[in-house]
Design a protein around this motif. Structure first.
Motif, PDB file in Angstrom:
ATOM      1  N   ILE A 243       0.823  -1.210   0.000  1.00  0.00           N
ATOM      2  CA  ILE A 243       0.000   0.000   0.000  1.00  0.00           C
ATOM      3  C   ILE A 243       0.851   1.251   0.000  1.00  0.00           C
ATOM      4  O   ILE A 243       0.463   2.292  -0.554  1.00  0.00           O
ATOM      5  CB  ILE A 243      -0.992  -0.019   1.190  1.00  0.00           C
ATOM      6  CG1 ILE A 243      -2.035   1.079   1.031  1.00  0.00           C
ATOM      7  CG2 ILE A 243      -0.270   0.082   2.520  1.00  0.00           C
ATOM      8  CD1 ILE A 243      -2.865   0.970  -0.231  1.00  0.00           C
ATOM      9  N   VAL A 244       2.051   1.194   0.568  1.00  0.00           N
ATOM     10  CA  VAL A 244       2.938   2.365   0.526  1.00  0.00           C
ATOM     11  C   VAL A 244       3.435   2.601  -0.896  1.00  0.00           C
ATOM     12  O   VAL A 244       3.475   3.744  -1.374  1.00  0.00           O
ATOM     13  CB  VAL A 244       4.093   2.206   1.526  1.00  0.00           C
ATOM     14  CG1 VAL A 244       5.099   3.341   1.379  1.00  0.00           C
ATOM     15  CG2 VAL A 244       3.555   2.153   2.959  1.00  0.00           C
ATOM     16  N   ASP A 278       6.555  -1.137   9.527  1.00  0.00           N
ATOM     17  CA  ASP A 278       7.102  -0.260   8.492  1.00  0.00           C
ATOM     18  C   ASP A 278       5.985   0.422   7.712  1.00  0.00           C
ATOM     19  O   ASP A 278       6.102   1.606   7.346  1.00  0.00           O
ATOM     20  CB  ASP A 278       7.987  -1.061   7.537  1.00  0.00           C
ATOM     21  CG  ASP A 278       9.284  -1.522   8.183  1.00  0.00           C
ATOM     22  OD1 ASP A 278       9.832  -0.775   9.010  1.00  0.00           O
ATOM     23  OD2 ASP A 278       9.735  -2.635   7.866  1.00  0.00           O
ATOM     24  N   THR A 279       4.927  -0.318   7.433  1.00  0.00           N
ATOM     25  CA  THR A 279       3.799   0.258   6.688  1.00  0.00           C
ATOM     26  C   THR A 279       3.172   1.397   7.465  1.00  0.00           C
ATOM     27  O   THR A 279       2.902   2.472   6.904  1.00  0.00           O
ATOM     28  CB  THR A 279       2.760  -0.829   6.400  1.00  0.00           C
ATOM     29  OG1 THR A 279       3.349  -1.874   5.619  1.00  0.00           O
ATOM     30  CG2 THR A 279       1.575  -0.250   5.645  1.00  0.00           C
ATOM     31  N   ILE A 280       2.934   1.196   8.752  1.00  0.00           N
ATOM     32  CA  ILE A 280       2.328   2.249   9.564  1.00  0.00           C
ATOM     33  C   ILE A 280       3.233   3.471   9.646  1.00  0.00           C
ATOM     34  O   ILE A 280       2.774   4.614   9.526  1.00  0.00           O
ATOM     35  CB  ILE A 280       1.990   1.694  10.963  1.00  0.00           C
ATOM     36  CG1 ILE A 280       0.811   0.719  10.849  1.00  0.00           C
ATOM     37  CG2 ILE A 280       1.670   2.828  11.946  1.00  0.00           C
ATOM     38  CD1 ILE A 280       0.451   0.025  12.126  1.00  0.00           C
ATOM     39  N   ARG A 281       4.521   3.238   9.800  1.00  0.00           N
ATOM     40  CA  ARG A 281       5.461   4.362   9.847  1.00  0.00           C
ATOM     41  C   ARG A 281       5.384   5.204   8.580  1.00  0.00           C
ATOM     42  O   ARG A 281       5.291   6.439   8.632  1.00  0.00           O
ATOM     43  CB  ARG A 281       6.881   3.817  10.034  1.00  0.00           C
ATOM     44  CG  ARG A 281       7.968   4.895  10.095  1.00  0.00           C
ATOM     45  CD  ARG A 281       9.331   4.279   9.831  1.00  0.00           C
ATOM     46  NE  ARG A 281       9.443   3.736   8.488  1.00  0.00           N
ATOM     47  CZ  ARG A 281      10.084   2.603   8.183  1.00  0.00           C
ATOM     48  NH1 ARG A 281      10.663   1.875   9.121  1.00  0.00           N
ATOM     49  NH2 ARG A 281      10.137   2.189   6.922  1.00  0.00           N
ATOM     50  N   ASP A 282       5.385   4.525   7.416  1.00  0.00           N
ATOM     51  CA  ASP A 282       5.447   5.258   6.154  1.00  0.00           C
ATOM     52  C   ASP A 282       4.090   5.785   5.706  1.00  0.00           C
ATOM     53  O   ASP A 282       4.020   6.775   4.961  1.00  0.00           O
ATOM     54  CB  ASP A 282       6.055   4.373   5.068  1.00  0.00           C
ATOM     55  CG  ASP A 282       7.547   4.121   5.299  1.00  0.00           C
ATOM     56  OD1 ASP A 282       8.119   4.781   6.190  1.00  0.00           O
ATOM     57  OD2 ASP A 282       8.119   3.259   4.614  1.00  0.00           O
ATOM     58  N   LEU A 283       2.988   5.152   6.146  1.00  0.00           N
ATOM     59  CA  LEU A 283       1.664   5.694   5.831  1.00  0.00           C
ATOM     60  C   LEU A 283       1.503   7.093   6.401  1.00  0.00           C
ATOM     61  O   LEU A 283       0.837   7.947   5.804  1.00  0.00           O
ATOM     62  CB  LEU A 283       0.571   4.785   6.386  1.00  0.00           C
ATOM     63  CG  LEU A 283       0.042   3.666   5.499  1.00  0.00           C
ATOM     64  CD1 LEU A 283      -0.972   2.836   6.253  1.00  0.00           C
ATOM     65  CD2 LEU A 283      -0.569   4.222   4.225  1.00  0.00           C
ATOM     66  N   GLY A 284       2.080   7.326   7.569  1.00  0.00           N
ATOM     67  CA  GLY A 284       1.958   8.629   8.190  1.00  0.00           C
ATOM     68  C   GLY A 284       2.494   9.752   7.337  1.00  0.00           C
ATOM     69  O   GLY A 284       2.046  10.902   7.434  1.00  0.00           O
TER      70      GLY A 284
END
Length: 325
Positions: A243-244, A278-284
């Motif tokens: 998704i990123v 990692d996904t949550i970090r980069d979604l931000g």
């Protein structure tokens, strides 16, 4: 490519992995049971309700300057889910003027033939455009622990889609459709190190050909609608590309345009759960107003997303829910 802004956007969840008629929702979400009561349900029974299935199908209506235009985004796994849920929710199949298959997997393609037959029955037999990628017609499967392969149901060939009542549009390039209110991506560049695709997937071009590794699913594409005064709404059915990576490509195609919402399956379940942090970090980095997880996202990822971004941002999908953005 030009992308016309929509004044408003309605997203009806036709097929999803879960049913949830009880959890409270924001004002822009109408729950399944409320819709069914508007449709005339006067007694709660199992036969009156929608069914959940492993897959995803969304009926997306963009309200543009020339009026509403509706696209079917995937068809879930099986014919009866489309018919049962579509009938109970009162889907106007005659209003669906185009469809797309996000990638070549059975849980997104299996219900499209039935959807097409219901569309054709309501629109006088007119074939509608069905957007497909040329890489989705090979046979696929999953490598098993014993080294064997469990094959997947194949995606019908273009000639078969014509028999089903579609006008197949096969391309790997971005396209717009329906008054340029919908933008369908091309292939998604793979930029991140942690979004590795569907490990263990294999494919073959013919029944007698050897199975070859196929983790990247380069036939996967996403959908974008630009809602006036809000920004982009990005639909990613399974996010095998990550998704990123999807959002990086959306931003590169529409630089400077705010991301309002991202909706779909984020495939952060099973072997891809390690990518959740990692996904949550980069979604931000993308600062979405709304994150709407569905289908293959997985409960661990939904919980982690909610803890990271809050309930005002993370609004899970479920069968029958109507999102009005």
């Amino acid at each position: 490519m030009p992308l016309q802004q929509a004044d408003a956007l309605d997203i009806q969840v036709l097929v999803d992995n879960v049913t949830d008629a009880l959890s409270t929702t924001p004002v822009f979400v109408t729950r399944e049971w409320a819709l069914l009561q508007k449709r005339g349900m006067r007694r709660t029974t199992g036969g009156a309700l929608c069914c959940a299935n492993h897959g995803l199908s969304l009926v997306i209506t963009a309200h543009g300057p020339a009026g509403p235009r509706t696209l079917l985004f995937d068809g879930g796994p099986v014919d009866y889910a489309i018919e049962r849920n579509g009938t109970r929710l009162g889907i106007d199949f005659a209003a669906i003027e185009a469809a797309m298959l996000s990638h070549g997997h059975w849980d997104h393609a299996g219900g499209i033939p039935r959807a097409l037959s219901m569309i054709n029955a309501c629109n006088g037999g007119r074939a509608i455009p069905l957007y497909l990628h040329p890489g989705m017609f090979q046979e696929r499967g999953g490598r098993q622990p014993d080294g064997g392969v469990l094959p997947m149901d194949r995606v019908p060939l273009p000639a078969q889609w014509r028999e089903y009542g579609a006008d197949p549009r096969v391309t790997d390039q971005p396209v717009t459709c329906l008054d340029d209110l919908f933008w369908i991506s091309g292939e998604i560049p793979r930029l991140t190190s942690y979004e590795k695709g569907l490990l263990g997937q294999v494919a073959r071009a013919a029944d007698d050909a050897p199975w070859q590794p196929d983790p990247l699913l380069m036939d996967e594409r996403f959908l974008v609608v630009h809602v006036k005064d809000k920004g982009l709404v990005v639909f990613s059915a399974c996010s095998h590309a990550g998704i990123v990576n999807v959002l990086h490509e959306a931003r590169s195609r529409f630089p400077g345009t705010k991301l309002h919402a991202v909706m779909g399956g984020f495939h952060l379940s099973g072997g891809t759960e390690t990518a959740i942090p990692d996904t949550i970090r980069d979604l931000g980095e993308f600062r979405p107003d709304l994150i709407i997880p569905a289908h293959c996202t997985g409960w661990r990822a939904v919980n982690a997303l909610t803890q990271a971004f809050g309930e005002s941002v993370v609004v899970p999908a479920a069968v029958g829910k109507l999102f009005s953005l």
